[in-house]
Enzyme design. Sequence first.
Site, PDB file in Angstrom:
ATOM      1  CG  ASP A   1      -9.729  -5.156  -0.827  1.00 24.37           C
ATOM      2  OD1 ASP A   1     -10.769  -5.831  -0.889  1.00 24.37           O
ATOM      3  OD2 ASP A   1      -8.775  -5.443  -0.089  1.00 24.37           O
TER       4      ASP A   1
ATOM      5  CG  HIS B   1      -1.770  -8.174   0.107  1.00 25.07           C
ATOM      6  ND1 HIS B   1      -1.618  -9.524   0.302  1.00 25.07           N
ATOM      7  CD2 HIS B   1      -2.736  -7.790   0.963  1.00 25.07           C
ATOM      8  CE1 HIS B   1      -2.459  -9.947   1.219  1.00 25.07           C
ATOM      9  NE2 HIS B   1      -3.148  -8.899   1.664  1.00 25.07           N
ATOM     10  CG  PHE B   2       2.361  -2.811   1.662  1.00 20.64           C
ATOM     11  CD1 PHE B   2       2.656  -2.291   2.912  1.00 20.64           C
ATOM     12  CD2 PHE B   2       3.317  -3.589   1.030  1.00 20.64           C
ATOM     13  CE1 PHE B   2       3.872  -2.557   3.526  1.00 20.64           C
ATOM     14  CE2 PHE B   2       4.538  -3.860   1.637  1.00 20.64           C
ATOM     15  CZ  PHE B   2       4.817  -3.338   2.890  1.00 20.64           C
TER      16      PHE B   2
ATOM     17  CD  GLN C   1      -0.411 -13.186   4.363  1.00 15.45           C
ATOM     18  OE1 GLN C   1       0.301 -13.584   5.288  1.00 15.45           O
ATOM     19  NE2 GLN C   1       0.046 -12.967   3.149  1.00 15.45           N
TER      20      GLN C   1
HETATM   21  P1  AMP Z   1      -5.337  -9.875   3.599  1.00 16.52           P
HETATM   22  O1  AMP Z   1      -6.523 -10.343   4.380  1.00 16.52           O
HETATM   23  O2  AMP Z   1      -4.474  -8.884   4.293  1.00 16.52           O
HETATM   24  O3  AMP Z   1      -4.573 -11.072   3.087  1.00 16.52           O
HETATM   25  O4  AMP Z   1      -5.901  -9.076   2.358  1.00 16.52           O
HETATM   26  C1  AMP Z   1      -6.457  -9.665   1.249  1.00 16.52           C
HETATM   27  C2  AMP Z   1      -7.336  -8.634   0.637  1.00 16.52           C
HETATM   28  O5  AMP Z   1      -7.635  -9.032  -0.668  1.00 16.52           O
HETATM   29  C3  AMP Z   1      -8.664  -8.422   1.378  1.00 16.52           C
HETATM   30  O6  AMP Z   1      -8.797  -7.066   1.749  1.00 16.52           O
HETATM   31  C4  AMP Z   1      -9.711  -8.842   0.344  1.00 16.52           C
HETATM   32  O7  AMP Z   1     -10.839  -8.034   0.396  1.00 16.52           O
HETATM   33  C5  AMP Z   1      -8.953  -8.664  -0.956  1.00 16.52           C
HETATM   34  N1  AMP Z   1      -9.379  -9.486  -2.061  1.00 16.52           N
HETATM   35  C6  AMP Z   1      -9.718 -10.793  -2.040  1.00 16.52           C
HETATM   36  N2  AMP Z   1     -10.012 -11.226  -3.286  1.00 16.52           N
HETATM   37  C7  AMP Z   1      -9.851 -10.161  -4.107  1.00 16.52           C
HETATM   38  C8  AMP Z   1     -10.008  -9.951  -5.510  1.00 16.52           C
HETATM   39  N3  AMP Z   1     -10.387 -10.939  -6.337  1.00 16.52           N
HETATM   40  N4  AMP Z   1      -9.764  -8.724  -6.019  1.00 16.52           N
HETATM   41  C9  AMP Z   1      -9.388  -7.716  -5.204  1.00 16.52           C
HETATM   42  N5  AMP Z   1      -9.204  -7.846  -3.865  1.00 16.52           N
HETATM   43  C10 AMP Z   1      -9.451  -9.046  -3.322  1.00 16.52           C
END
Ligand code: AMP
Length: 144
Positions: free
Chosen positions: A37, A107-108, A101
Amino acid sequence: MSLDGRYDADNIFAKIIRGEIPSVKLFEDDKVLAFMDVFPQSRGHALVISKTSQARNILEMEPEVLADVVAATQKLAKAVNAALKPDGLVVTQFNGAPAGQTVFHLHFHVIPRYEGEALGRHGEGGMADVEDLRALAAKIAAAL
Ligand code: AMP
């Protein structure tokens, strides 16, 4: 975005799967991808996604695909534990914007917790240094 809606093929994780934007990968096969992440809530925060499903959330996910993603999540949690020796591990998964989200490709999260260290706020942390992420990823990958 509510729980109902259409999958956006241009969401950030779909772009990562297609290799259109970079990611720090941990492992992948034809079904799943695990990667770091970039806005980590703790040192070693990583994510697991399906490479084949267009489910935005757990309600839409095909059970057999979910089984593969959950198995990969356990594999990742074991490697994070072995590599980083956290004091605890949080595994989370959010469905719908009101639930937290922000990326609408199921995703997990695997989030290591360390005694005395506060958890960063979900979706509000700063971007990690990519070299730091690569170093952590190398440790985790070595423990797979
Ligand atoms: P959620 O908020 O549960 O939908 O999780 C999305 C996650 O994706 C968050 O923890 C963000 O920090 C992460 N995220 C967003 N963009 C990226 C990226 N380009 N590469 C890796 N993680 C990301």
